[in-house]
Scaffold this motif. Structure first.
Motif, PDB file in Angstrom:
ATOM      1  N   THR A 117       0.862  -1.187   0.000  1.00  0.00           N
ATOM      2  CA  THR A 117       0.000   0.000   0.000  1.00  0.00           C
ATOM      3  C   THR A 117       0.893   1.230   0.000  1.00  0.00           C
ATOM      4  OG1 THR A 117       0.016  -0.105   2.406  1.00  0.00           O
ATOM      5  CG2 THR A 117      -1.955  -0.929   1.318  1.00  0.00           C
ATOM      6  N   GLY A 118       0.335   2.310  -0.473  1.00  0.00           N
ATOM      7  CA  GLY A 118       0.999   3.586  -0.266  1.00  0.00           C
ATOM      8  C   GLY A 118       2.147   3.891  -1.207  1.00  0.00           C
ATOM      9  N   GLY A 119       2.363   3.079  -2.199  1.00  0.00           N
ATOM     10  CA  GLY A 119       3.436   3.393  -3.139  1.00  0.00           C
ATOM     11  C   GLY A 119       2.950   4.311  -4.247  1.00  0.00           C
ATOM     12  N   ASN A 120       3.848   4.664  -5.112  1.00  0.00           N
ATOM     13  CA  ASN A 120       3.516   5.593  -6.190  1.00  0.00           C
ATOM     14  C   ASN A 120       3.758   5.003  -7.572  1.00  0.00           C
ATOM     15  OD1 ASN A 120       3.466   7.677  -4.047  1.00  0.00           O
ATOM     16  ND2 ASN A 120       3.264   8.983  -5.849  1.00  0.00           N
ATOM     17  N   PHE A 121       3.029   5.584  -8.512  1.00  0.00           N
ATOM     18  CA  PHE A 121       3.221   5.241  -9.908  1.00  0.00           C
ATOM     19  C   PHE A 121       3.655   6.508 -10.638  1.00  0.00           C
ATOM     20  CE2 PHE A 121       1.506   4.972 -14.274  1.00  0.00           C
ATOM     21  CZ  PHE A 121       2.155   3.826 -14.700  1.00  0.00           C
ATOM     22  N   LEU A 122       4.782   6.414 -11.331  1.00  0.00           N
ATOM     23  CA  LEU A 122       5.253   7.562 -12.122  1.00  0.00           C
ATOM     24  C   LEU A 122       5.378   7.126 -13.574  1.00  0.00           C
ATOM     25  CD1 LEU A 122       6.496  10.467 -12.413  1.00  0.00           C
ATOM     26  CD2 LEU A 122       8.722   9.364 -12.142  1.00  0.00           C
ATOM     27  N   ILE A 153       8.012   2.926 -11.725  1.00  0.00           N
ATOM     28  CA  ILE A 153       8.476   4.067 -12.523  1.00  0.00           C
ATOM     29  C   ILE A 153       8.584   3.635 -13.977  1.00  0.00           C
ATOM     30  CG2 ILE A 153      10.456   5.585 -12.953  1.00  0.00           C
ATOM     31  CD1 ILE A 153      11.077   5.354  -9.914  1.00  0.00           C
ATOM     32  N   VAL A 154       7.953   4.411 -14.846  1.00  0.00           N
ATOM     33  CA  VAL A 154       8.002   4.090 -16.273  1.00  0.00           C
ATOM     34  C   VAL A 154       8.590   5.283 -17.015  1.00  0.00           C
ATOM     35  CG1 VAL A 154       6.692   3.345 -18.286  1.00  0.00           C
ATOM     36  CG2 VAL A 154       5.931   2.672 -15.987  1.00  0.00           C
ATOM     37  N   ALA A 155       9.740   5.079 -17.628  1.00  0.00           N
ATOM     38  CA  ALA A 155      10.393   6.154 -18.378  1.00  0.00           C
ATOM     39  C   ALA A 155      10.156   5.921 -19.869  1.00  0.00           C
ATOM     40  CB  ALA A 155      11.889   6.156 -18.074  1.00  0.00           C
ATOM     41  N   SER A 181       9.902  -1.324  -2.040  1.00  0.00           N
ATOM     42  CA  SER A 181      10.379  -1.894  -3.292  1.00  0.00           C
ATOM     43  C   SER A 181      10.089  -0.981  -4.457  1.00  0.00           C
ATOM     44  CB  SER A 181       9.722  -3.262  -3.520  1.00  0.00           C
ATOM     45  OG  SER A 181      10.243  -4.171  -2.569  1.00  0.00           O
ATOM     46  N   ALA A 182      10.843  -1.167  -5.514  1.00  0.00           N
ATOM     47  CA  ALA A 182      10.666  -0.334  -6.698  1.00  0.00           C
ATOM     48  C   ALA A 182      10.868  -1.175  -7.950  1.00  0.00           C
ATOM     49  CB  ALA A 182      11.658   0.816  -6.685  1.00  0.00           C
ATOM     50  N   GLU A 183      10.054  -0.877  -8.943  1.00  0.00           N
ATOM     51  CA  GLU A 183      10.262  -1.442 -10.278  1.00  0.00           C
ATOM     52  C   GLU A 183      10.448  -0.267 -11.224  1.00  0.00           C
ATOM     53  OE1 GLU A 183       7.840  -5.219 -11.177  1.00  0.00           O
ATOM     54  OE2 GLU A 183       6.523  -4.024  -9.886  1.00  0.00           O
ATOM     55  N   ILE A 184      11.511  -0.324 -12.005  1.00  0.00           N
ATOM     56  CA  ILE A 184      11.867   0.802 -12.874  1.00  0.00           C
ATOM     57  C   ILE A 184      11.984   0.308 -14.306  1.00  0.00           C
ATOM     58  CG2 ILE A 184      13.534   2.658 -13.254  1.00  0.00           C
ATOM     59  CD1 ILE A 184      14.509   2.088 -10.305  1.00  0.00           C
ATOM     60  N   ASP A 209      12.965  -5.178  -2.726  1.00  0.00           N
ATOM     61  CA  ASP A 209      13.477  -5.511  -4.057  1.00  0.00           C
ATOM     62  C   ASP A 209      13.497  -4.239  -4.894  1.00  0.00           C
ATOM     63  OD1 ASP A 209      13.589  -8.169  -3.373  1.00  0.00           O
ATOM     64  OD2 ASP A 209      11.647  -8.650  -4.246  1.00  0.00           O
ATOM     65  N   GLN A 210      14.642  -3.952  -5.493  1.00  0.00           N
ATOM     66  CA  GLN A 210      14.696  -2.851  -6.466  1.00  0.00           C
ATOM     67  C   GLN A 210      15.085  -3.485  -7.781  1.00  0.00           C
ATOM     68  OE1 GLN A 210      17.608  -0.468  -4.469  1.00  0.00           O
ATOM     69  NE2 GLN A 210      16.066   0.634  -3.295  1.00  0.00           N
ATOM     70  N   ARG A 211      14.151  -3.432  -8.728  1.00  0.00           N
ATOM     71  CA  ARG A 211      14.428  -4.119  -9.983  1.00  0.00           C
ATOM     72  C   ARG A 211      14.209  -3.185 -11.149  1.00  0.00           C
ATOM     73  NH1 ARG A 211      11.564  -8.561  -7.195  1.00  0.00           N
ATOM     74  NH2 ARG A 211       9.724  -7.567  -8.047  1.00  0.00           N
TER      75      ARG A 211
END
Lengths: 398, 260
Positions: A117-122, A153-155, A181-184, A209-211
């Motif tokens: 919960t509480g994460g962000n989408f960029l 995160i989507v670039a 955790s983060a997915e980039i 996890d940072q992926r």
């Protein structure tokens, strides 16, 4: 709110779209099915979780998601709580969420995927450049709780921006369960700087996890700063899936008291002409322990890949212990791979040199530790984060 | 009593006795040279005087300002007014020369991070540096660099003398400062040291070769062989060594005029 299937029917999750609720239910089923990792699993051989029962902390913080204002973002940029983006931008979120790592990888990943919960989408559209770093803070407010933010995160193609995830807890708050955790997803030709600073309280359990997934000609500079938690396990993984992709993975950690930090990194060269450059540097004092295990994997078709991996540990006390395990898995001969690890005390020659100029031993040691970190701090991709980390380190080194 | 007295100093490294009783009195205003062949104990002398933890003192004392400095930590010796210019200056990554110099100066002034009035002001620091850099023919481009990192041999030695000039010691030990230096660097270093000479500074030059003594004229020369002084005298001792080398003290091959 215990970790059970009824909790997933609570209002917090009820407003979410069906596809996401299904995924949460599947992840929860995996959580129930999977055993606790044991020390017979290679990844957990030096990492003891026998004292961790997440259900002890089964009270979720941030249940409603927290929207952080970020004024002045260029048109087309989406920056929303993940739960909101899952409804409003399903076509973007659904195919990517947890696509870099399956939720049933282990029991903790499954728990995270079930209850995050509480994460962000960029989302940054093609060609958009954002000069001001995007800063996101995640707080824990008390002990005994669980905090599980998830960042996606989507670039877009050719986009360029910086992002900071800062995880903050009261130093002395009671034990709790934290993830972060983060997915980039770095699109073709994009250039992303990502920094995470983990400073949960001293009693927290942290598993993250940072992926990242890097497309053709893209660049990611990822910087992991680990300072908090009684127990912290981070997986930092970059998959290079397009030629010309370049991943710079850097990390620093400072472990004191009884802290235990574990880092598992992966530089996964799936295609050729890709570059990865990893450096994790840590200092340990008191009875702290750290484990670093890093794998460079060069897949069969990934000719002309260039991979570098180094882990350096400065051990400041006789009772602190750093373990470093570099690994290579290379299925192609036409590559350049370098790796190395060092574990050692403050160099007595350096200490003598500084002391011979009148600098007291404690000050000299602190300078040497700061210097040790200084070399890699310069690689923090943007100024605000660099200052933040410098200040934080200075305070902790005393 | 002299300003700085070494009395019957005996020291060993890893259980091997190196200094076998060295006695030497240095007054401020004097320049002493200690000369000796390889293995005579020259670097043991310099390291022991400054308190390197790898050297064990087996006996004797070193008295400076009423204190036996052998009982002090290296940083306490430095703050008391001693300085060692290293034969092999140490590379310390991640710490800039500026930060290093400023911290050393502040330590000398008794600034421990609390009483800001003792701290050197940025303006004062810059003006001090500027003057000393000129004497040593150095530019300020090396200041943001890490301590001795990537410095040439000459730059390292000049940086040592710069530190000495900034810290203004009362007893300076120059350990093989001329080794590995080209003739220009020797001249700049000697010029800087000669400017510092005066009633407030005693100098101990430790050297294998006589070359640096052509530029920094010593008042006294002592010959160290096998951990003991075998000859002491005026500058004429250096001239004698220039001609005959250390051969008169037995099985010592190398001659001082062989330049490294």
């Amino acid at each position: 709110m215990p970790f059970n299937s009824q909790t997933l029917e609570e209002p917090t999750f009820r407003g979410e779209p069906d596809w996401l609720r299904d995924r949460r239910r599947n992840a929860f089923a995996a959580y129930e099915r999977l055993p606790m990792p044991s020390r017979t699993d290679e990844e957990w051989r030096r990492t003891d979780v026998t004292g961790l029962d997440p259900s002890t902390y089964a009270k979720l913080e941030h249940a409603n998601g927290y929207k952080q204002e970020m004024p002045g973002l260029p048109a087309g940029v989406i920056f929303e709580p993940l739960s909101v983006a899952a409804v409003k931008h399903r076509q973007l979120v659904e195919p990517l969420l947890f696509s870099t790592g399956h939720p049933d990888r282990d029991r903790f990943s499954a728990l995270h995927a079930a209850f995050f919960t509480g994460g962000n989408f960029l989302y940054v559209p093609d060609g958009v450049v954002i000069e001001e770093p995007i800063l996101r803070q995640h707080f824990s407010h008390e002990g005994g709780t669980t905090v599980l933010p998830h960042t996606v995160i989507v670039a877009g193609r050719g986009s360029r921006f910086y992002y900071l995830d800062e995880y903050i807890g009261e130093e002395e708050e009671g034990a709790g369960y934290r993830s972060g955790s983060a997915e980039i997803f770095v699109g073709e030709g994009a250039d992303v700087g990502y920094v995470s600073i983990q400073k949960w309280g001293r009693h927290a359990w942290h598993l993250a996890d940072q992926r990242a997934r890097l497309e053709k000609d893209s660049r990611l500079r990822l910087f992991n700063v680990t300072l908090g938690g009684r127990f912290s396990k981070s997986r930092v993984e970059a998959s290079l899936v397009g030629p010309g992709a370049s991943a710079e993975l850097k990390g620093i950690y400072f472990a004191s008291g009884k802290q235990f930090f574990d880092f598992h990194t992966l530089q996964d060269h799936q295609v050729g002409n890709t570059t990865s450059d990893l450096l994790f540097k840590g200092a340990l004092q008191d009875t702290a322990k750290t484990v670093y295990a890093g794998l460079i994997r060069i897949e069969k078709g990934a000719a002309r890949s260039d991979a570098y991996q180094a882990n350096r540990n400065l051990v400041l006390s006789d009772h602190a212990k750093a373990t470093s395990i570099p690994m290579l898995e290379i299925d192609n001969n036409d590559v350049r791979c370098t790796h190395g690890a060092t574990v050692g005390p403050v160099d007595p020659q350096s200490l003598f040199y500084l002391q011979s100029r009148g600098i007291p031993a404690t000050t000299a040691k602190r300078m040497i530790v700061q210097g040790f970190f200084g070399e890699v701090l310069e690689r923090i991709p943007f100024e605000q984060a660099r200052r933040l980390v410098e200040t934080e380190l200075e305070a902790r080194l005393g | 009593m002299a300003d700085f007295e070494i009395r019957d100093l005996r020291a060993s490294v890893e259980g091997k006795e190196i200094l076998k009783g060295v006695t030497l009195a240095i007054n401020k205003g004097e320049v002493h040279a200690v000369m000796g062949p390889n293995g005579s104990g020259k670097s043991t002398l310099s390291h022991t005087l400054m308190g390197h933890p790898g050297y064990t003192v087996d006996g004797g004392e070193v008295v400076f300002k009423g204190k036996n400095v052998l009982a002090l930590q290296p940083d306490e010796r430095a703050r008391l007014g001693m300085f060692l210019a290293f034969q092999y200056p140490v590379v310390v990554p991640g710490i800039s020369m500026t930060n290093f110099l400023r911290t050393a100066l502040n330590a000398k002034r008794g600034y421990d991070g609390k009483d800001k009035s003792k701290q050197i002001s940025p303006k004062e620091f810059r003006s001090m540096l500027k003057g000393e850099l000129e004497v040593l023919h150095m530019d300020d481009s090396f200041l943001p660099r890490y301590i001795n990192d990537g410095f040439s041999g000459g730059e390292k030695k000049r940086a040592e003398i710069l530190q000495m000039a900034m810290l203004k010691p009362e007893i300076a030990i120059l350990d093989e400062t001329d080794s590995g230096l080209d003739i220009d660097s020797i001249k700049f270093v000697a010029e800087a040291v000669n400017r510092m000479r005066g009633p407030e500074l005693g100098v101990l030059i430790i050297t294998h070769y006589t070359r640096i003594l052509e530029f920094i004229k010593p008042d006294y020369v002592h010959v160290l062989v096998d951990g003991r002084f075998v000859l002491s005298g005026g500058p004429e001792v250096a001239d004698r060594l220039e001609k005959t080398g250390y051969s008169e003290w037995g099985d010592v091959e190398d001659k001082p005029e062989e330049v490294a």
